[in-house]
Write an enzyme that holds these catalytic residues in place. Structure first.
Site, PDB file in Angstrom:
ATOM      1  N   VAL A  32       0.846  -1.205   0.000  1.00  0.00           N
ATOM      2  CA  VAL A  32       0.000   0.000   0.000  1.00  0.00           C
ATOM      3  C   VAL A  32       0.876   1.248   0.000  1.00  0.00           C
ATOM      4  CG1 VAL A  32      -1.658   1.344   1.358  1.00  0.00           C
ATOM      5  CG2 VAL A  32      -1.936  -1.138   1.133  1.00  0.00           C
ATOM      6  N   HIS A  33       1.938   1.227   0.784  1.00  0.00           N
ATOM      7  CA  HIS A  33       2.865   2.369   0.872  1.00  0.00           C
ATOM      8  C   HIS A  33       3.493   2.670  -0.490  1.00  0.00           C
ATOM      9  CE1 HIS A  33       5.914   5.066   2.372  1.00  0.00           C
ATOM     10  NE2 HIS A  33       6.896   4.230   2.068  1.00  0.00           N
ATOM     11  N   ILE A  34       3.943   1.627  -1.182  1.00  0.00           N
ATOM     12  CA  ILE A  34       4.559   1.808  -2.501  1.00  0.00           C
ATOM     13  C   ILE A  34       3.531   2.324  -3.504  1.00  0.00           C
ATOM     14  CG2 ILE A  34       5.646   0.599  -4.434  1.00  0.00           C
ATOM     15  CD1 ILE A  34       6.890  -1.297  -2.350  1.00  0.00           C
TER      16      ILE A  34
END
Length: 221
Positions: free
Chosen positions: A170-172
């Site tokens: 999700v962060h990427i």
């Protein structure tokens, strides 16, 4: 130095960027080696680390490096990740977030509420991985614990690992979605326009220390 570069705003200093990329690289190594040890279908990944025995040896040591690196990073950014009233409102307006209607959202500080939630999820996952990993670390600690505790630690380790892998995905995705985010962690700087659009409260705070930003009621030129 051109006027453009003189007006760039520092978002991350060299130490913060180093912390971030050490954490990122060790995470990739741990995810690959962890999957290799988790299920026979992924055992072929041990070839990246010199075979099964070396994978088992290296995995926990790399894990300690990642934990220390991330916690140093978290200590630097702890204050900026405190949950505030506007963050709660931001979360309530998730449909606007997902539809990229930033003009309807409350102004955001250095990090938005989604980033702050991810920050705390990663901290909990890291602590869970460290504690369960120590219990499972055969060469040094596992003989101090009964088998049921080791088995419970194995389950906790797998759950925390899965949560962390999903969180990093999700962060990427979010970093790619918000153009300029990856560049900020590579170069350490962002443009005033980027800061105004995505983190307006933060822009209002940092502009006080930057010459030429007297007006914060309108977008920077």
């Amino acid at each position: 130095m051109t006027d453009h570069h003189r007006k760039l705003i520092q978002r991350y200093n060299a130490n913060e960027r180093t912390n971030h990329w050490i954490t990122a690289i060790t995470f990739v190594l741990l995810a690959l080696s962890g999957l290799a040890l988790f299920h026979p279908a992924f055992f072929w990944l041990t070839n990246l680390f010199g075979g099964g025995p070396w994978t088992r040896i290296l995995h926990p040591f790399v894990g300690v490096v990642m934990f220390v690196s991330f916690m140093l990073f978290a200590m630097r950014l702890w204050r900026a990740n405190a949950i505030r009233r506007h963050d709660v409102q931001w979360l309530k307006q998730m449909p606007d977030v997902l539809n990229n209607r930033e003009d309807r959202l409350p102004e955001v500080g250095k990090y938005n509420a989604g980033q702050k939630v991810l920050f705390y999820v990663l901290i909990l996952s890291m602590v869970g991985l460290l504690l369960s990993g120590i219990v499972m670390w055969r060469a040094y600690f596992s003989f101090y614990f009964p088998i049921p505790v080791i088995r419970a630690a194995s389950v906790l380790h797998a759950v925390c690992g899965l949560v962390m892998i999903c969180s990093i995905i999700v962060h990427i995705y979010a970093a790619i979605w918000v153009k300029g985010s990856i560049g900020a962690m590579v170069r350490g700087t962002v443009t005033p326009g980027w800061a105004w659009k995505h983190h307006r409260l933060w822009f209002r705070e940092v502009r006080k220390d930057i010459r030429g930003y007297g007006d914060t009621t309108a977008p920077p030129k």
